[in-house]
Design a protein around this motif. Structure first.
Motif, PDB file in Angstrom:
ATOM      1  N   PHE A  87      32.637  33.856  29.266  1.00 23.19           N
ATOM      2  CA  PHE A  87      33.424  34.412  29.834  1.00 23.19           C
ATOM      3  C   PHE A  87      33.473  34.083  31.286  1.00 23.19           C
ATOM      4  N   PHE A  88      34.790  33.909  31.916  1.00 25.89           N
ATOM      5  CA  PHE A  88      34.983  33.295  33.195  1.00 25.89           C
ATOM      6  C   PHE A  88      35.722  34.679  33.975  1.00 25.89           C
ATOM      7  N   VAL A 127      27.695  19.735  25.207  1.00 25.00           N
ATOM      8  CA  VAL A 127      27.673  19.614  26.485  1.00 25.00           C
ATOM      9  C   VAL A 127      29.326  19.954  26.682  1.00 25.00           C
ATOM     10  N   TYR A 128      29.751  20.807  27.566  1.00 26.56           N
ATOM     11  CA  TYR A 128      31.044  21.167  27.771  1.00 26.56           C
ATOM     12  C   TYR A 128      31.360  20.908  29.235  1.00 26.56           C
ATOM     13  N   VAL A 129      32.588  20.545  29.580  1.00 33.84           N
ATOM     14  CA  VAL A 129      33.211  20.875  30.781  1.00 33.84           C
ATOM     15  C   VAL A 129      34.411  21.727  31.047  1.00 33.84           C
ATOM     16  N   CYS A 130      34.341  22.515  31.948  1.00 33.02           N
ATOM     17  CA  CYS A 130      35.482  23.612  31.656  1.00 33.02           C
ATOM     18  C   CYS A 130      36.149  23.703  33.225  1.00 33.02           C
ATOM     19  N   ASN A 131      37.590  23.722  33.060  1.00 32.51           N
ATOM     20  CA  ASN A 131      38.206  24.249  34.425  1.00 32.51           C
ATOM     21  C   ASN A 131      38.708  25.537  34.045  1.00 32.51           C
ATOM     22  N   PRO A 132      38.320  26.497  34.757  1.00 27.50           N
ATOM     23  CA  PRO A 132      38.565  28.009  34.492  1.00 27.50           C
ATOM     24  C   PRO A 132      39.860  28.151  34.886  1.00 27.50           C
ATOM     25  N   SER A 133      40.575  27.444  36.076  1.00 27.60           N
ATOM     26  CA  SER A 133      41.895  27.670  36.463  1.00 27.60           C
ATOM     27  C   SER A 133      42.920  27.372  35.381  1.00 27.60           C
ATOM     28  N   THR A 134      42.615  26.215  34.459  1.00 24.71           N
ATOM     29  CA  THR A 134      43.463  25.879  33.506  1.00 24.71           C
ATOM     30  C   THR A 134      43.300  26.337  32.072  1.00 24.71           C
ATOM     31  N   GLN A 135      41.783  26.794  32.006  1.00 23.13           N
ATOM     32  CA  GLN A 135      41.313  27.244  31.005  1.00 23.13           C
ATOM     33  C   GLN A 135      41.069  26.338  30.140  1.00 23.13           C
ATOM     34  N   LEU A 368      24.674  36.011  36.668  1.00 25.94           N
ATOM     35  CA  LEU A 368      26.237  36.380  37.338  1.00 25.94           C
ATOM     36  C   LEU A 368      26.316  35.843  38.971  1.00 25.94           C
ATOM     37  N   TRP A 369      25.578  34.978  39.148  1.00 26.15           N
ATOM     38  CA  TRP A 369      25.487  34.362  40.267  1.00 26.15           C
ATOM     39  C   TRP A 369      26.887  33.772  40.556  1.00 26.15           C
ATOM     40  N   PRO A 370      27.623  34.206  41.705  1.00 29.22           N
ATOM     41  CA  PRO A 370      29.076  33.692  41.771  1.00 29.22           C
ATOM     42  C   PRO A 370      29.132  32.335  42.399  1.00 29.22           C
ATOM     43  N   HIS A 371      30.141  31.567  42.072  1.00 31.90           N
ATOM     44  CA  HIS A 371      30.461  30.323  42.813  1.00 31.90           C
ATOM     45  C   HIS A 371      31.559  30.210  43.430  1.00 31.90           C
ATOM     46  N   LEU A 372      31.641  29.776  44.850  1.00 25.83           N
ATOM     47  CA  LEU A 372      33.050  29.609  45.638  1.00 25.83           C
ATOM     48  C   LEU A 372      33.776  28.832  44.838  1.00 25.83           C
ATOM     49  N   TYR A 373      35.069  29.282  44.750  1.00 28.19           N
ATOM     50  CA  TYR A 373      36.053  28.538  43.728  1.00 28.19           C
ATOM     51  C   TYR A 373      37.411  28.490  44.517  1.00 28.19           C
ATOM     52  N   PHE A 374      37.779  27.328  44.447  1.00 27.25           N
ATOM     53  CA  PHE A 374      39.243  26.989  44.748  1.00 27.25           C
ATOM     54  C   PHE A 374      39.979  26.589  43.480  1.00 27.25           C
ATOM     55  N   ASP A 375      41.077  27.232  43.533  1.00 30.37           N
ATOM     56  CA  ASP A 375      41.981  26.942  42.167  1.00 30.37           C
ATOM     57  C   ASP A 375      42.513  25.678  42.007  1.00 30.37           C
ATOM     58  N   SER A 376      42.184  25.278  40.926  1.00 31.94           N
ATOM     59  CA  SER A 376      42.609  23.628  40.640  1.00 31.94           C
ATOM     60  C   SER A 376      43.442  23.429  39.376  1.00 31.94           C
ATOM     61  N   LEU A 377      43.896  22.338  39.661  1.00 30.74           N
ATOM     62  CA  LEU A 377      45.198  21.660  38.601  1.00 30.74           C
ATOM     63  C   LEU A 377      44.387  20.531  38.039  1.00 30.74           C
ATOM     64  N   TYR A 378      43.141  20.211  38.263  1.00 29.69           N
ATOM     65  CA  TYR A 378      42.719  18.919  37.613  1.00 29.69           C
ATOM     66  C   TYR A 378      42.635  19.180  36.059  1.00 29.69           C
ATOM     67  N   SER A 379      43.277  18.085  35.586  1.00 27.19           N
ATOM     68  CA  SER A 379      43.361  17.991  33.863  1.00 27.19           C
ATOM     69  C   SER A 379      42.244  17.223  33.274  1.00 27.19           C
ATOM     70  N   LEU A 380      41.708  18.020  32.213  1.00 27.19           N
ATOM     71  CA  LEU A 380      40.556  17.270  31.432  1.00 27.19           C
ATOM     72  C   LEU A 380      41.301  16.752  30.295  1.00 27.19           C
ATOM     73  N   GLY A 381      42.437  17.112  30.123  1.00 27.20           N
ATOM     74  CA  GLY A 381      43.051  16.417  28.683  1.00 27.20           C
ATOM     75  C   GLY A 381      42.898  17.157  27.522  1.00 27.20           C
ATOM     76  N   ALA A 382      42.351  18.594  27.536  1.00 33.75           N
ATOM     77  CA  ALA A 382      41.928  19.387  26.366  1.00 33.75           C
ATOM     78  C   ALA A 382      42.347  20.775  26.792  1.00 33.75           C
ATOM     79  N   ARG A 383      42.327  21.389  25.499  1.00 33.94           N
ATOM     80  CA  ARG A 383      42.757  22.791  25.568  1.00 33.94           C
ATOM     81  C   ARG A 383      42.038  23.506  24.863  1.00 33.94           C
TER      82      ARG A 383
END
Length: 383
Positions: A87-88, A127-135, A368-383
Motif C-alpha cells: 500500500f502506498f 525483487v520489485y521496483v515501483c514508481n508510486p506516481s505512475t503505479q 510507516l517511516w515516510p520518504h520525501l517524495y517528488f512526483d515522477s514520470l520515470y517509466s519502468l516499462g511495466a504496469r
C-alpha cells in the motif's frame, strides 16, 4: 511512383514544429502537461495517438519539465505491507492526502529502499521496483545470491538517467577469507528496463546493517568504523555508480562522533551531509560536503530541538519553496512525526493528520517511516 519517406520518431522532431488536431504547438501541450500530477498524465495516453506518442514513454522534455516543477512541491510517501499486498499513500507537507494505491505481489516484503521517486522491495522470492506516481511495478529477475544478502540499496545515476540496485553478500575468497561482494542490476527506463545481475567487486570494509547506504549524485555512502590509530573512529565509505569503484571519505575534522552515537548521513539539496546528535540531547550539528574532490566540509546547521519527545532521528530535509521555509522531518522518541522549521525554530506535529488521512494508526512505528517524495514520470516499462 514517388518514394515514401519514413517519418522520424516523435521525439526526434523539433517540438515547435508539431501541432495536434486543434493546432496547439507540442511545446504548449508539454508545458501544460508538466504542471499536472503524474497519475493524471498517465491517464492522458488515451486522449489521442499524438498524446500517446508523447507519453509512452514520456517525452524527455516533458520528463525534465515535470521533474523541475515537482521539486518545488515535495510529498511524503508512506508505505506499508500486509501479507501479499503493498500500500502506498502520499501526502503533502500539510498532511493532505494526494494519492494512494495498492498492488498485489508474490510474497511479503522483507525490506525496502527508496531513491529519487522509486522504491525497491526485497521479498522472500521476488525483487520489485515501483514508481508510486505512475503505479508501475517491475519484477526484477531473481538472483540466487539474494539468498545470502547482507545489505542492499537503490541508487540513481544522473549522467545516464539510470537506476541501479546493489546488494552485498558474504562469501569466501580463494584464501578462504570472508569478503563482501557487490552485485548490480541496472534499470534503464522505458520498455527496455529489464537487465541482468552482475558482480562488480569486493567492498574494502564490512558494512553495518545498522547503517544503510544513501545515494547522493550517483554515489552510495555509508558510515563505517574507522581504522585503528587513524584519529577519528568513524569513516565514510563511498561507491561510485559510474566508475564502480570504492573510496574512503574522511569525516569533518571537528566531528567527534562515535559508532554508538545517533550520527547519520543525509542528502540536502544534492549534497552529502553528516548529521550528529548525542543520544538523549536536543542539539544537532550538520556538516555539508562542499567540495567532493578535496573532501572539504562546512558546518551548515547547528540548532537545538526542544520537544515533548526528544527527537532520535532526522528523516528528511525539506527545501524551501512556494512560501515554505526549509524544514527537517524528524522521528521522535515515541513515534511522533515532527516538522522543525529551521528559520522560526517552531515544531509542528503531523501524526494526527496522518492518522486521519491515511486511515491507520501511525504508531505502527518504523513500518510507516515516510520518504520525501517528488512526483515522477520515470517509466519502468511495466504496469
Amino acid at each position: 511512383m514517388e518514394r515514401m519517406e519514413r517519418k522520424p520518431k516523435l521525439h526526434q522532431h523539433q517540438h515547435s514544429e508539431i501541432t495536434n488536431d486543434a493546432g496547439l504547438p507540442l511545446d504548449l501541450i508539454i508545458d501544460i502537461l508538466s504542471r499536472l500530477p503524474a497519475k493524471f498524465i498517465c491517464q492522458f495516453r488515451c486522449v489521442s495517438k499524438l498524446w500517446r506518442a508523447i507519453l509512452s514513454p514520456p517525452d524527455p522534455v516533458l520528463q525534465n519539465l515535470h521533474r523541475n516543477r515537482s521539486n518545488s512541491t515535495p510529498l511524503l510517501l508512506f508505505f506499508y505491507n500486509s501479507y501479499h499486498y503493498i500500500f502506498f499513500s502520499s501526502l503533502d507537507t500539510q498532511g493532505q492526502l494526494q494519492n494512494w494505491f495498492t498492488k498485489q505481489i508474490g510474497s511479503p516484503v522483507q525490506s525496502r529502499r527508496f531513491c529519487q521517486g522509486l522504491m525497491c522491495l526485497l521479498c522472500s522470492e521476488h525483487v520489485y521496483v515501483c514508481n508510486p506516481s505512475t503505479q508501475e511495478l517491475l519484477q526484477v529477475p531473481y538472483s540466487s545470491k539474494l539468498c545470502d544478502i547482507y545489505d542492499f540499496a537503490l541508487g540513481f545515476l544522473p549522467s545516464t538517467n539510470e537506476y541501479k540496485i546493489a546488494h552485498w553478500f558474504l562469501e569466501r575468497d580463494r584464501n578462504l577469507d570472508m569478503v563482501m561482494v557487490c552485485q548490480l542490476f541496472t534499470i534503464k527506463g522505458g520498455p527496455n528496463s529489464h537487465g541482468t545481475w552482475r558482480v562488480v567487486g569486493n567492498s574494502p570494509h564490512f558494512l553495518s546493517v545498522r547503517r544503510h547506504p544513501i545515494c547522493v549524485n550517483g554515489s552510495f555512502y555509508w558510515l563505517v568504523n574507522g581504522l585503528r590509530n587513524s584519529g577519528n573512529s568513524m569513516k565514510i565509505l563511498a561507491f561510485d555508480l559510474a566508475t564502480e569503484e570504492y573510496e574512503t571519505v574522511l569525516c569533518p575534522k571537528t566531528y567527534s562522533g562515535r559508532y554508538d552515537d545517533t550520527d547519520q548521513l543525509l542528502s540536502i539539496e544534492g549534497s552529502l551531509c553528516l548529521v550528529y546528535g548525542k543520544q538523549g540531547e536536543p542539539h544537532i550539528d550538520i556538516w555539508m560536503m562542499k567540495d567532493r574532490k578535496n573532501q572539504i566540509w562546512t558546518k551548515e546547521y547547528s540548532f537545538d530541538i526542544f520537544a515533548t519527545n526528544r527527537p532520535l532521528w532526522i528523516l528528511q530535509y525539506i527545501p524551501s519553496g512556494d512560501g515554505r521555509d526549509e524544514e527537517m522531518l524528524i522521528w521522535s522518541q515515541k513515534g511522533c512525526l515532527l516538522f522543525y522549521n529551521i528559520k522560526t525554530r517552531c515544531i509542528r506535529n503531523m501524526g494526527n493528520l496522518i492518522n486521519k488521512n491515511i486511515g491507520i494508526d501511525f504508531d505502527m512505528g518504523v513500518h510507516l517511516w515516510p520518504h520525501l517524495y517528488f512526483d515522477s514520470l520515470y517509466s519502468l516499462g511495466a504496469r
